[in-house]
Design a protein around this motif. Structure first.
Motif, PDB file in Angstrom:
ATOM      1  N   PRO A   1       0.819  -1.221   0.000  1.00 12.29           N
ATOM      2  CA  PRO A   1       0.000   0.000   0.000  1.00 12.29           C
ATOM      3  C   PRO A   1       0.849   1.267   0.000  1.00 12.29           C
ATOM      4  N   SER A   2       0.299   2.323  -0.552  1.00 16.29           N
ATOM      5  CA  SER A   2       0.953   3.630  -0.550  1.00 16.29           C
ATOM      6  C   SER A   2       1.053   4.180   0.869  1.00 16.29           C
ATOM      7  N   THR A   3       2.234   4.614   1.248  1.00 12.18           N
ATOM      8  CA  THR A   3       2.403   5.231   2.569  1.00 12.18           C
ATOM      9  C   THR A   3       1.966   6.696   2.542  1.00 12.18           C
ATOM     10  N   THR A   4       1.855   7.282   1.353  1.00 21.31           N
ATOM     11  CA  THR A   4       1.369   8.657   1.229  1.00 21.31           C
ATOM     12  C   THR A   4      -0.148   8.710   1.453  1.00 21.31           C
ATOM     13  N   LEU A   5      -0.860   7.794   0.817  1.00 19.55           N
ATOM     14  CA  LEU A   5      -2.319   7.766   0.961  1.00 19.55           C
ATOM     15  C   LEU A   5      -2.749   7.216   2.311  1.00 19.55           C
ATOM     16  N   PHE A   6      -1.951   6.301   2.838  1.00 19.91           N
ATOM     17  CA  PHE A   6      -2.292   5.639   4.100  1.00 19.91           C
ATOM     18  C   PHE A   6      -1.127   5.767   5.079  1.00 19.91           C
ATOM     19  N   PRO A   7      -0.942   6.957   5.656  1.00 16.87           N
ATOM     20  CA  PRO A   7       0.218   7.192   6.525  1.00 16.87           C
ATOM     21  C   PRO A   7       0.268   6.280   7.743  1.00 16.87           C
ATOM     22  N   ASP A   8      -0.884   5.813   8.201  1.00 16.90           N
ATOM     23  CA  ASP A   8      -0.915   4.886   9.335  1.00 16.90           C
ATOM     24  C   ASP A   8      -1.077   3.444   8.878  1.00 16.90           C
ATOM     25  N   GLY A   9      -0.926   3.232   7.582  1.00 15.79           N
ATOM     26  CA  GLY A   9      -1.033   1.892   7.021  1.00 15.79           C
ATOM     27  C   GLY A   9      -2.433   1.566   6.530  1.00 15.79           C
ATOM     28  N   LEU A  10      -2.502   0.778   5.469  1.00 16.30           N
ATOM     29  CA  LEU A  10      -3.803   0.363   4.948  1.00 16.30           C
ATOM     30  C   LEU A  10      -4.530  -0.522   5.955  1.00 16.30           C
ATOM     31  N   GLN A  11      -3.763  -1.243   6.761  1.00 15.39           N
ATOM     32  CA  GLN A  11      -4.389  -2.131   7.746  1.00 15.39           C
ATOM     33  C   GLN A  11      -5.288  -1.356   8.705  1.00 15.39           C
ATOM     34  N   GLU A  12      -4.871  -0.147   9.055  1.00 13.50           N
ATOM     35  CA  GLU A  12      -5.671   0.693   9.952  1.00 13.50           C
ATOM     36  C   GLU A  12      -7.008   1.035   9.316  1.00 13.50           C
ATOM     37  N   VAL A  13      -7.015   1.247   8.004  1.00 11.14           N
ATOM     38  CA  VAL A  13      -8.253   1.554   7.277  1.00 11.14           C
ATOM     39  C   VAL A  13      -9.145   0.319   7.202  1.00 11.14           C
ATOM     40  N   ILE A  14      -8.539  -0.817   6.875  1.00  7.85           N
ATOM     41  CA  ILE A  14      -9.300  -2.067   6.799  1.00  7.85           C
ATOM     42  C   ILE A  14      -9.938  -2.387   8.147  1.00  7.85           C
TER      43      ILE A  14
END
Length: 225
Positions: free
Chosen positions: A109-122
């Motif tokens: 995952p992009s670290t720019t779009l997901f600074p706290d990680g995509l896992q945090e969004v999921i």
């Protein structure tokens, strides 16, 4: 089942769909009941970032701004509050979510779009009682092939074993067709599937699967054959 009963079910389904579209009935009532009775299959209901990307891009903006942690979580919260009671449950993230690949040729995952990680969004989506979808396309990255990266958990297998640089894998020419006659190819696909499973991905959208997606003839065949 008699011809009369089949016709009755078809007419009932057509009425329900039309009534929902006109706002006569709520989508969570008769449609859900029709699905239970196998008169109609329940569609995949939810939100996709693709709609916002297209809208923003067509108005001169950068569609990628819609694939951010903040936006995805906001849409998840809105759907949880407004639409989830009516059967809406998918939050699907479309193209441009990834920011490269790891040492085994798997997307990261992009670290720019997901600074706290995509896992945090999921995890946020799952906490709202929803399912998380992700976008991908067929084929093998040309960079992974050029570097001849090893395949995860597959000793003796590498990218040049499975890639065919003479054949494109997608409509845009991003990658090479994978040669599934080599046993290492399935191990590579399994390594990506296992990674998505670890993240908790519930739904995959495969784009540019040809023939049919942008190219309707056999000049580009992206099927896993």
């Amino acid at each position: 089942m008699s011809s009369w009963m089949r016709k009755t079910q078809i007419y009932l389904l057509a009425f329900i769909v039309l009534a929902v579209q006109l706002g006569i009935i709520a989508p969570g009532g008769e449609v859900a009941e029709a699905a239970k009775k196998e008169i109609a299959a329940k569609p995949y209901m939810g939100w996709s970032s693709y709609s916002m990307q297209v809208w923003e891009s067509s108005n001169g903006g950068n569609g990628g701004q819609w694939i951010t942690a903040e936006q995805i979580k906001a849409q998840s919260d809105a759907m949880h509050e407004k639409l989830q009671p009516y059967g809406y449950e998918y939050i699907n993230v479309d193209a441009a979510w990834n920011g490269g690949m790891d040492g085994y040729g798997r997307p990261i995952p992009s670290t720019t779009l997901f600074p706290d990680g995509l896992q945090e969004v999921i995890d946020h989506v799952h906490a709202n009682g929803q399912k998380f979808g992700l976008y991908t396309i067929p084929g093998l990255s040309s960079e992974a092939y050029d570097q001849d990266l090893p395949i995860y958990n597959a000793p003796g297998c590498s990218m040049k074993d499975i890639g065919d640089p003479a054949k494109e894998s997608d409509y845009w020419g991003f990658g090479y067709k994978i040669d599934f006659s080599d046993a290492c190819a399935q191990k590579y696909i399994d390594s990506i599937a296992d990674l998505y499973a670890e993240w908790g991905v519930d739904f995959l959208k495969f784009d540019s699967v040809t023939p049919g997606s942008g190219i309707s003839d056999l000049s580009l065949d992206a099927r896993m054959t």
